[in-house]
Write an enzyme that holds these catalytic residues in place. Structure first.
Site, PDB file in Angstrom:
ATOM      1  CB  SER A 187      -7.751 -10.835  -2.305  1.00 43.91           C
ATOM      2  OG  SER A 187      -8.259 -10.002  -3.291  1.00 43.91           O
ATOM      3  CG  HIS A 215      -6.048 -11.732   1.801  1.00 41.46           C
ATOM      4  ND1 HIS A 215      -7.427 -11.773   2.549  1.00 41.46           N
ATOM      5  CD2 HIS A 215      -6.235 -10.659   0.919  1.00 41.46           C
ATOM      6  CE1 HIS A 215      -8.161 -10.787   1.939  1.00 41.46           C
ATOM      7  NE2 HIS A 215      -7.480 -10.216   0.720  1.00 41.46           N
ATOM      8  CE  LYS A 243      -7.935  -7.560   3.852  1.00 44.29           C
ATOM      9  NZ  LYS A 243      -7.114  -7.062   2.748  1.00 44.29           N
TER      10      LYS A 243
HETATM   11  C1  PLP Z   1      -6.814  -5.391   2.323  1.00 46.20           C
HETATM   12  C2  PLP Z   1      -5.631  -5.445   1.769  1.00 46.20           C
HETATM   13  C3  PLP Z   1      -4.913  -4.279   1.646  1.00 46.20           C
HETATM   14  C4  PLP Z   1      -5.513  -2.826   2.402  1.00 46.20           C
HETATM   15  O1  PLP Z   1      -5.349  -3.027   3.698  1.00 46.20           O
HETATM   16  P1  PLP Z   1      -5.983  -1.935   4.630  1.00 46.20           P
HETATM   17  O2  PLP Z   1      -5.357  -1.947   5.795  1.00 46.20           O
HETATM   18  O3  PLP Z   1      -7.334  -2.202   4.879  1.00 46.20           O
HETATM   19  O4  PLP Z   1      -5.823  -0.707   3.868  1.00 46.20           O
HETATM   20  C5  PLP Z   1      -3.658  -4.023   1.086  1.00 46.20           C
HETATM   21  N1  PLP Z   1      -3.326  -5.202   0.349  1.00 46.20           N
HETATM   22  C6  PLP Z   1      -3.833  -6.298   0.146  1.00 46.20           C
HETATM   23  C7  PLP Z   1      -3.252  -7.536  -0.615  1.00 46.20           C
HETATM   24  C8  PLP Z   1      -5.223  -6.516   0.821  1.00 46.20           C
HETATM   25  O5  PLP Z   1      -5.783  -7.812   0.924  1.00 46.20           O
END
Ligand code: PLP
Length: 396
Positions: A187, A215, A243
């Site tokens: 990210s 992502h 997301k």
């Molecule tokens: C955003 C993210 C998470 C967390 O996801 P949520 O469903 O918001 O808890 C976990 N791992 C990665 C790599 C992320 O980018």
């Protein structure tokens, strides 16, 4: 507003310590957005082009996604007030699990309240002290915490350093299982895991491979594995519904049925928590359907991403190369990134600066995130704002 005059009957030593620690930090206040999240958002009455959300496909405001949630809420209510293993499971949960499995190319999938929960639950359920887990140094916080809960042996290899990973693999021949854990897309840089090489190492050393594709799911079709043509080569995938897939909430672990059945039997963040609200599950199910059947969403996302990447480069910004809609604009050193983000906000663009300790000193940046929902006008507005604040670069 917080009441400042309240007297808490809390141990004063604790409060004193917390106040001292807070004083030593740069104060961070969460931004309060009003109205809906979309290609633009309202902050303090100002409409800003939103380059800070993970709504990559623009499905968070899709009429079909919202209608699915509303219809399910009319029929089933909001929440279930029970865990999945009690009376919390509805048809929509099972349908969503099947759709996720189909999307990522796995036999089955298990829903969690979030991907953070999925990552907290997956390692401890499957691995123990006789196993060794190899983790990329830039893996997401939830993977780090989840791996800690497993009480397996841990080896952290430098980011995408396959030589170091292989050395660790050769040093752990005694292990019952070896597990390689990586983000599919990281990210901070928007860079991909070296999946072909990781698959090769996993094969050669008989290791399990787990990819957190938060992502990538939806953004790259079924995810990073599909992007590399390795759909059948990744053992376990975790991901989020918060997301690209509607942006509400929910996470999952996908993999072979023996794994998902084990998780349903023993995974604590699956068992000892409330089931996902059915309207949110219906929304995610519809988002997955749209992601799969509207190729134009991904096409627009790709076109928007390459347009903005080129525009920022043409303005003289250092943009880390890549193709993911995470576009890191490097503003190295001191507080330049923070000042730029504040200046951009005044110019009508919402972006966030990433500084130490989130990124190393000298790697400060603004992370721009593009969505399929941005029109060319939104992107032109954003590029123009980046142009107007360029003077700060010269001053730095
Ligand atoms: C955003 C993210 C998470 C967390 O996801 P949520 O469903 O918001 O808890 C976990 N791992 C990665 C790599 C992320 O980018």
């Amino acid at each position: 507003m917080h009441r400042m005059d309240r007297r808490y009957r809390v141990n004063t030593a604790l409060l004193d310590r917390l106040r001292t620690e807070l004083d030593g930090r740069r104060p961070r206040r969460d931004l309060v957005v009003s109205g809906a999240q979309g290609p633009t958002v309202s902050v303090d009455g100002e409409k800003l082009v939103n380059l800070a959300s993970n709504d990559y496909l623009g499905l968070a405001q899709s009429p079909e996604v919202l209608a699915a949630a509303q219809e399910t809420m009319r029929g089933q209510g909001l929440g279930v007030a029970a865990g999945r293993v009690l009376c919390g499971t509805r048809n929509v949960h099972s349908a969503l699990e099947a759709a996720i499995a189909d999307l990522v190319g796995a036999e089955d999938a298990v829903l969690y309240g979030s991907c953070f929960d999925a990552n907290l639950g997956v390692f401890a359920a499957l691995f123990g002290p006789d196993d060794v887990i190899f983790s990329d140094a830039l893996n997401h916080a939830s993977l780090i915490d989840g791996i800690r809960l497993a009480q397996a042996q841990r080896r952290v290899y430098a980011h995408s350093d396959l030589n170091e990973l292989e050395r660790y693999l050769t040093e752990s021949t005694e292990a019952r299982h070896r597990l390689i854990v990586t983000d599919g897309v990281f990210s901070m840089d928007g860079d991909f895991a070296a999946l072909p090489q990781l698959v090769e190492l996993a094969r050669r050393y008989d290791a399990v491979l787990l990819v957190d594709d938060s992502h990538a799911t939806g953004v790259l079709g079924g995810g990073t594995a599909e992007h590399f043509g390795l759909r059948d080569e990744v053992d376990l995938v975790t991901g989020t519904l918060g997301k690209a897939l509607g942006g509400a909430a929910g996470g999952f672990v996908a993999g072979p049925r023996a794994v998902t059945e084990t998780l349903r039997q023993v995974s604590r963040p699956y068992i000892f928590t409330n089931a996902m609200a059915p309207p949110l599950a219906a929304a995610a199910l519809t988002a997955i359907h749209l992601a799969a059947h509207r190729p134009e969403l991904r096409e627009r996302l790709a076109a928007n991403t390459s347009w903005l990447r080129a525009a920022l480069r043409d303005l003289g910004y250092e943009v880390l190369p890549g193709e993911h809609p995470i576009v890191p604009v490097m503003l190295r050193g001191g507080t330049l990134a923070v000042e730029m983000a504040a200046a951009l906000r005044r110019e009508g663009v919402l972006v966030f600066a990433l500084s130490h300790p989130v990124v190393p000193i000298g790697e400060e940046r603004i992370r721009v995130q593009v969505s399929a929902s941005h029109t060319r006008e939104h992107l032109e507005q954003a590029a123009a704002a980046f142009g107007r604040v360029r003077g700060l670069l010269a001053a730095a």
